[in-house]
Scaffold this active site. Structure first.
Site, PDB file in Angstrom:
ATOM      1  N   HIS A   1      -6.796 -21.144  10.913  1.00 35.86           N
ATOM      2  CA  HIS A   1      -8.146 -21.511  10.465  1.00 35.86           C
ATOM      3  C   HIS A   1      -8.807 -20.352   9.724  1.00 35.86           C
ATOM      4  O   HIS A   1      -9.409 -20.549   8.662  1.00 35.86           O
ATOM      5  CB  HIS A   1      -9.033 -21.945  11.639  1.00 35.86           C
ATOM      6  CG  HIS A   1     -10.477 -21.881  11.266  1.00 35.86           C
ATOM      7  ND1 HIS A   1     -11.104 -22.844  10.498  1.00 35.86           N
ATOM      8  CD2 HIS A   1     -11.410 -20.899  11.463  1.00 35.86           C
ATOM      9  CE1 HIS A   1     -12.346 -22.477  10.270  1.00 35.86           C
ATOM     10  NE2 HIS A   1     -12.557 -21.298  10.835  1.00 35.86           N
TER      11      HIS A   1
ATOM     12  N   CYS B   1      -8.853 -27.643  12.014  1.00 37.43           N
ATOM     13  CA  CYS B   1     -10.157 -28.282  12.209  1.00 37.43           C
ATOM     14  C   CYS B   1     -10.055 -29.806  12.149  1.00 37.43           C
ATOM     15  O   CYS B   1     -10.888 -30.506  12.712  1.00 37.43           O
ATOM     16  CB  CYS B   1     -11.160 -27.744  11.190  1.00 37.43           C
ATOM     17  SG  CYS B   1     -11.574 -26.018  11.512  1.00 37.43           S
TER      18      CYS B   1
ATOM     19  N   ASP C   1       0.869  -1.182   0.000  1.00 39.49           N
ATOM     20  CA  ASP C   1       0.000   0.000   0.000  1.00 39.49           C
ATOM     21  C   ASP C   1       0.907   1.235   0.000  1.00 39.49           C
ATOM     22  O   ASP C   1       2.128   1.116   0.070  1.00 39.49           O
ATOM     23  CB  ASP C   1      -0.974  -0.040   1.172  1.00 39.49           C
ATOM     24  CG  ASP C   1      -0.276   0.078   2.517  1.00 39.49           C
ATOM     25  OD1 ASP C   1       0.949   0.249   2.550  1.00 39.49           O
ATOM     26  OD2 ASP C   1      -0.975  -0.015   3.543  1.00 39.49           O
TER      27      ASP C   1
ATOM     28  N   CYS D   1     -15.015 -27.148   7.628  1.00 37.47           N
ATOM     29  CA  CYS D   1     -13.688 -26.694   7.213  1.00 37.47           C
ATOM     30  C   CYS D   1     -12.725 -27.883   7.180  1.00 37.47           C
ATOM     31  O   CYS D   1     -12.696 -28.698   8.098  1.00 37.47           O
ATOM     32  CB  CYS D   1     -13.175 -25.623   8.171  1.00 37.47           C
ATOM     33  SG  CYS D   1     -11.521 -25.032   7.780  1.00 37.47           S
TER      34      CYS D   1
ATOM     35  N   ASP E   1      -8.145  -7.336   0.377  1.00 38.26           N
ATOM     36  CA  ASP E   1      -7.250  -7.564   1.510  1.00 38.26           C
ATOM     37  C   ASP E   1      -7.990  -7.139   2.758  1.00 38.26           C
ATOM     38  O   ASP E   1      -8.864  -6.271   2.698  1.00 38.26           O
ATOM     39  CB  ASP E   1      -5.964  -6.718   1.399  1.00 38.26           C
ATOM     40  CG  ASP E   1      -6.207  -5.283   1.826  1.00 38.26           C
ATOM     41  OD1 ASP E   1      -6.774  -4.514   1.024  1.00 38.26           O
ATOM     42  OD2 ASP E   1      -5.874  -4.921   2.972  1.00 38.26           O
TER      43      ASP E   1
ATOM     44  N   CYS F   1      -9.417 -27.570   7.054  1.00 38.00           N
ATOM     45  CA  CYS F   1      -8.059 -27.119   7.381  1.00 38.00           C
ATOM     46  C   CYS F   1      -7.429 -28.018   8.452  1.00 38.00           C
ATOM     47  O   CYS F   1      -8.118 -28.767   9.143  1.00 38.00           O
ATOM     48  CB  CYS F   1      -8.048 -25.653   7.817  1.00 38.00           C
ATOM     49  SG  CYS F   1      -8.330 -25.341   9.558  1.00 38.00           S
TER      50      CYS F   1
HETATM   51 ZN   LIG Z   1     -10.531 -24.803   9.851  1.00 40.55          ZN
END
Ligand SMILES: [Zn+2]
Length: 409
Positions: free
Chosen positions: A371, A345, A95, A340, A302, A342
């Site tokens: 996460h 998780c 930025d 999820c 973003d 991930c």
């Molecule tokens: Zn997750």
């Protein structure tokens, strides 16, 4: 000079679009979410994880203001540029520092020349202008740099917003001119150990073309301002496009305007933006905001929400926000988000993460950040796949419905 970005839209559904943005450091599929790496680090997560197939962040954002104040440009230059210094080889966007300085509020003074402010680190008096921002961003050498702008508050009157917009336009022209000069210096020093300070602009451009088929120059995006006034937003867009940038950003949203105004501005403005250039909505927002803006044709986002809120104990899930401090999770054996995939998780329960948080363990922030970023990045992946398979309307409806099931309501 060769084009620093190649932007190719390969699917559309309504106003939403999926595209490939090719930079000198890799291809980015859009719509894309860019994790925020304020001080050269995305807080609470290692680059290996961001690069892993699970998260696969193709581009991160770094803040010029923060890096300029600390460690300073001389340090970063001496360490071989920002990519080298921090050990991130994928694409980056910096930025301009304009928004950060603006958000210092009473600590700053804006003049035609630039912005004077007190450093948040040691209180020393600093000055940032379009020219200084371009010089700093050229030294940081991210793939995409941003014009130096002034942000009007969300509730700015028409007169205030016009003044701010006119200043941003004058700064945009100064940014572009300073950027072009800084690029020649950058290209010259990339191909030649001697600095090219005595080069005439035209010679520099020709030399840059000869030097490499790979575009070494950075891209520069212009920023559209005008607060919540649609006529000013449209005028800002037309006049910024006339200056000619590599992409266009919508700035000054999510800064205190009334709810609903943001989407109204996006809906009006985005279809008028050049179709062949990336469109970037700065600093926004929640997963729902991202989907709604993508539906209106925005390509890049973003936001600090997944990392900042993660550190404060909040998880974003497919069924809304979850506050891990809440006593109801003390014995909860479910993952943060049952939908999820991930690694957090897959392994940990809400009960354990709550325990870590209550104990002040740093792993709580690390797990929640991981996460949350996985959730944001995966949501955008879902958006892209849905647009490509003409299923985006369905995806958007189902996502929104599920969000409103309300985990904690
Ligand atoms: Zn997750």
């Amino acid at each position: 000079m060769s084009n620093p970005l190649n932007f190719e839209v390969n699917a559309t559904e309504g106003a939403a679009r999926a595209a490939l943005l090719t930079t000198r450091r890799g291809v980015i599929e859009t719509p894309v979410f860019m994790p925020v790496g304020t001080a050269g680090t995305v807080k609470g997560i290692r680059f290996e994880e961001l690069e892993s197939p699970e998260l696969d962040a193709r581009i991160i954002l770094s803040n010029t203001y923060h890096l300029w104040l600390r460690p300073g440009i001389e340090t970063i230059k001496a360490c071989g540029g920002l990519h080298n210094f921090i050990g991130w080889n994928r694409a980056m966007l910096t930025d301009s520092g304009g928004f950060q300085v603006w958000s210092l509020g009473a600590l700053r003074k804006i003049t035609e020349a630039g912005t004077e402010f007190r450093s948040h680190i040691d209180g020393s008096l600093c000055f940032l202008s379009p020219e200084i921002s371009m010089e700093v961003q050229a030294a940081l050498n991210a793939e995409i740099a941003m014009a130096f702008d002034e942000c009007a508050p969300g509730e700015a009157t028409h007169d205030e917003a016009r003044q701010s917009m006119e200043l941003t336009l004058r700064w945009a022209r100064r940014s572009k001119a300073a950027f072009d000069v800084a690029q020649i210096v950058n290209l010259r020093s990339a191909g030649d150990s001697e600095r090219g300070s005595s080069l005439i602009v035209r010679e520099g451009l020709e030399e840059a073309d000869r030097m490499s088929a790979l575009p070494a120059r950075q891209a520069l995006f212009g920023i559209i301002q005008g607060a919540s006034h649609l006529d000013l937003r449209r005028e800002s867009l037309d006049r910024t496009v006339a200056i000619d940038f590599d992409g266009y950003a919508i700035g000054g949203l999510s800064v205190g305007e009334e709810k609903g105004v943001m989407m109204e501005v996006i809906e009006d403005l985005v279809p008028r933006m050049p179709a062949d250039k990336p469109r970037y909505l700065m600093g926004v927002g929640t997963p729902e905001d991202l989907i709604e803006a993508a539906a209106r044709g925005v390509d890049m986002f973003d936001c600090v929400l997944p990392t900042r809120n993660g550190r404060n104990g909040q998880a974003f899930t497919s069924r809304g926000k979850l506050n891990i401090k809440n006593a109801r999770y003390a014995l909860d054996q479910q993952p943060l988000d049952e939908n999820c995939a991930c690694s957090v998780c897959n392994r940990h329960t809400r009960a354990f993460i709550r325990h870590l948080y209550q104990s002040g363990e740093m792993l709580a922030s690390i797990l929640l950040t991981h996460h949350n970023l996985a959730f944001f990045l995966d949501t955008m992946k879902g958006v892209r796949q849905a647009i490509r398979s003409d299923q985006f309307a369905k995806f958007r409806r189902e996502f929104t419905e599920q969000m409103h099931c309300g985990l904690e309501s």
